[in-house]
Design a protein around this motif. Structure first.
Motif, PDB file in Angstrom:
ATOM      1  N   MET A   1       0.994 -19.518  23.834  1.00 24.58           N
ATOM      2  CA  MET A   1       0.063 -19.509  22.699  1.00 24.58           C
ATOM      3  C   MET A   1       0.261 -20.762  21.852  1.00 24.58           C
ATOM      4  SD  MET A   1      -0.511 -16.524  19.778  1.00 24.58           S
ATOM      5  CE  MET A   1       1.066 -16.702  18.922  1.00 24.58           C
ATOM      6  N   THR A   2      -0.843 -21.424  21.548  1.00 24.58           N
ATOM      7  CA  THR A   2      -0.825 -22.583  20.658  1.00 24.58           C
ATOM      8  C   THR A   2      -1.596 -22.250  19.394  1.00 24.58           C
ATOM      9  OG1 THR A   2      -0.705 -24.165  22.488  1.00 24.58           O
ATOM     10  CG2 THR A   2      -1.507 -24.994  20.371  1.00 24.58           C
ATOM     11  N   VAL A   3      -0.947 -22.415  18.253  1.00 21.36           N
ATOM     12  CA  VAL A   3      -1.577 -22.151  16.958  1.00 21.36           C
ATOM     13  C   VAL A   3      -1.752 -23.477  16.229  1.00 21.36           C
ATOM     14  CG1 VAL A   3      -1.470 -20.821  14.823  1.00 21.36           C
ATOM     15  CG2 VAL A   3      -0.417 -19.908  16.909  1.00 21.36           C
ATOM     16  N   THR A   4      -2.906 -23.651  15.602  1.00 19.12           N
ATOM     17  CA  THR A   4      -3.223 -24.892  14.902  1.00 19.12           C
ATOM     18  C   THR A   4      -3.344 -24.642  13.400  1.00 19.12           C
ATOM     19  OG1 THR A   4      -4.426 -25.751  16.822  1.00 19.12           O
ATOM     20  CG2 THR A   4      -4.894 -26.775  14.680  1.00 19.12           C
TER      21      THR A   4
ATOM     22  N   ILE B   1     -18.707 -12.887  10.761  1.00 14.28           N
ATOM     23  CA  ILE B   1     -18.859 -14.306  11.086  1.00 14.28           C
ATOM     24  C   ILE B   1     -18.272 -14.540  12.468  1.00 14.28           C
ATOM     25  CG2 ILE B   1     -18.229 -16.659  10.429  1.00 14.28           C
ATOM     26  CD1 ILE B   1     -20.085 -15.315   8.405  1.00 14.28           C
ATOM     27  N   ASP B   2     -19.055 -15.126  13.365  1.00 16.15           N
ATOM     28  CA  ASP B   2     -18.555 -15.385  14.715  1.00 16.15           C
ATOM     29  C   ASP B   2     -17.333 -16.291  14.667  1.00 16.15           C
ATOM     30  OD1 ASP B   2     -18.340 -16.686  17.446  1.00 16.15           O
ATOM     31  OD2 ASP B   2     -20.021 -15.321  17.796  1.00 16.15           O
ATOM     32  N   LEU B   3     -16.352 -15.986  15.482  1.00 16.56           N
ATOM     33  CA  LEU B   3     -15.103 -16.760  15.489  1.00 16.56           C
ATOM     34  C   LEU B   3     -15.308 -18.226  15.823  1.00 16.56           C
ATOM     35  CD1 LEU B   3     -12.281 -14.547  17.062  1.00 16.56           C
ATOM     36  CD2 LEU B   3     -12.198 -15.773  14.876  1.00 16.56           C
TER      37      LEU B   3
ATOM     38  N   GLU C   1      -3.320 -13.840  20.625  1.00 13.88           N
ATOM     39  CA  GLU C   1      -3.451 -14.934  21.598  1.00 13.88           C
ATOM     40  C   GLU C   1      -4.896 -15.402  21.709  1.00 13.88           C
ATOM     41  OE1 GLU C   1       0.327 -12.931  22.240  1.00 13.88           O
ATOM     42  OE2 GLU C   1      -1.718 -12.149  22.054  1.00 13.88           O
ATOM     43  N   VAL C   2      -5.825 -14.464  21.705  1.00  7.81           N
ATOM     44  CA  VAL C   2      -7.248 -14.823  21.788  1.00  7.81           C
ATOM     45  C   VAL C   2      -7.698 -15.535  20.518  1.00  7.81           C
ATOM     46  CG1 VAL C   2      -9.597 -13.874  21.858  1.00  7.81           C
ATOM     47  CG2 VAL C   2      -7.861 -13.051  23.471  1.00  7.81           C
TER      48      VAL C   2
END
Length: 255
Positions: free
Chosen positions: A1-4, A194-196, A239-240
């Motif tokens: 998982m990469t978080v920004t 609100i769409d992701l 994760e998504v």
């Protein structure tokens, strides 16, 4: 998982005692992409040093923060222009209008905001937009400058759903941070409508720490609490959420 973390002031003196440890703590929590907004010329040296220390993780913006728009704002804007002429940045930010601290500078804040939007278009860069008690004033400028090459992030979004939709209409992603975890923050009531694809994550550290750290120094590792809240609101795994919001950040910053 990469978080920004699309908005973090890692050069702040709030981190002077433990900056390296704090950043490494975030990286260990899978927060590996840090986007660094500018304030004014007094922070340029510290920002460049931060990039030199963490070249694989830190990405710099340049710009003049609305609360730093003072009598010398044209001199500050020339500093921004000089930096842009010398090297690459990922965005013009943070820029915008702030009427919480000083309503008397509205006119020059508007001028500085418009000037920097035009710089962003010239260099084909996104803007990162700061708005505090100034939605109407911000929208007037964005409407005036609206075009296909105007895009970016509405940093620290705290408005209602109609303001969210209007911000999105200007090709803006919504920067969602610690406020979404606040009991009376408000945005948690409608965000899942609100769409992701329109959302990115941020901390605004060292400010606006999420629950359960509210009132304390914020840091990039705490973005995981924002991620947890969005997972709850959208009914999707962390994760998504991390994957979608990171891809959204790449679409904006091209990094």
């Amino acid at each position: 998982m990469t978080v920004t973390d699309t908005h973090t002031h890692l050069y702040s003196d709030a981190f002077d005692d433990d900056r390296k440890v704090m950043i490494e703590r975030a990286i260990a929590a899978n927060v590996t992409r840090f986007f660094i907004p500018a304030i004014d010329s007094s922070y340029t040296k510290a920002m460049l040093q931060l990039e030199a220390d963490f070249p694989n993780h830190v990405h710099l913006m340049t710009g003049l923060h609305p609360t730093s728009v003072k009598e010398n704002y044209m001199e500050e804007l020339r500093h921004v222009e000089e930096l842009l002429s010398k090297r690459k940045f990922v965005a013009i930010g943070e820029i915008g209008i702030d009427l919480y601290w000083d309503k008397n500078t509205l006119e020059i804040q508007q001028e500085a905001f418009s000037h920097q939007i035009r710089l962003a278009k010239q260099y084909r860069l996104p803007i990162v937009n700061h708005c505090r008690e100034a939605f109407d004033e911000i929208f007037v400028v964005l409407e005036t400058e609206k075009s296909d090459d105007l895009f970016g992030i509405f940093h620290c979004f705290t408005g209602d759903i109609e303001q969210a939709k209007r911000a999105i209409s200007f090709n803006m992603k919504l920067g969602i941070g610690g406020v979404v975890t606040f009991k009376n923050g408000g945005i948690d009531k409608f965000l899942n409508q609100i769409d992701l694809e329109h959302v990115v994550l941020e901390t605004d550290s060292p400010y606006l720490a999420p629950v359960p750290y509210r009132g304390k120094r914020n840091e990039s590792a705490y973005i995981i609490k924002v991620l947890e809240k969005l997972s709850e609101l959208y009914g999707l795994s962390q994760e998504v959420i991390a994957a979608i919001t990171t891809e959204n950040s790449k679409a904006i910053f091209k990094v």
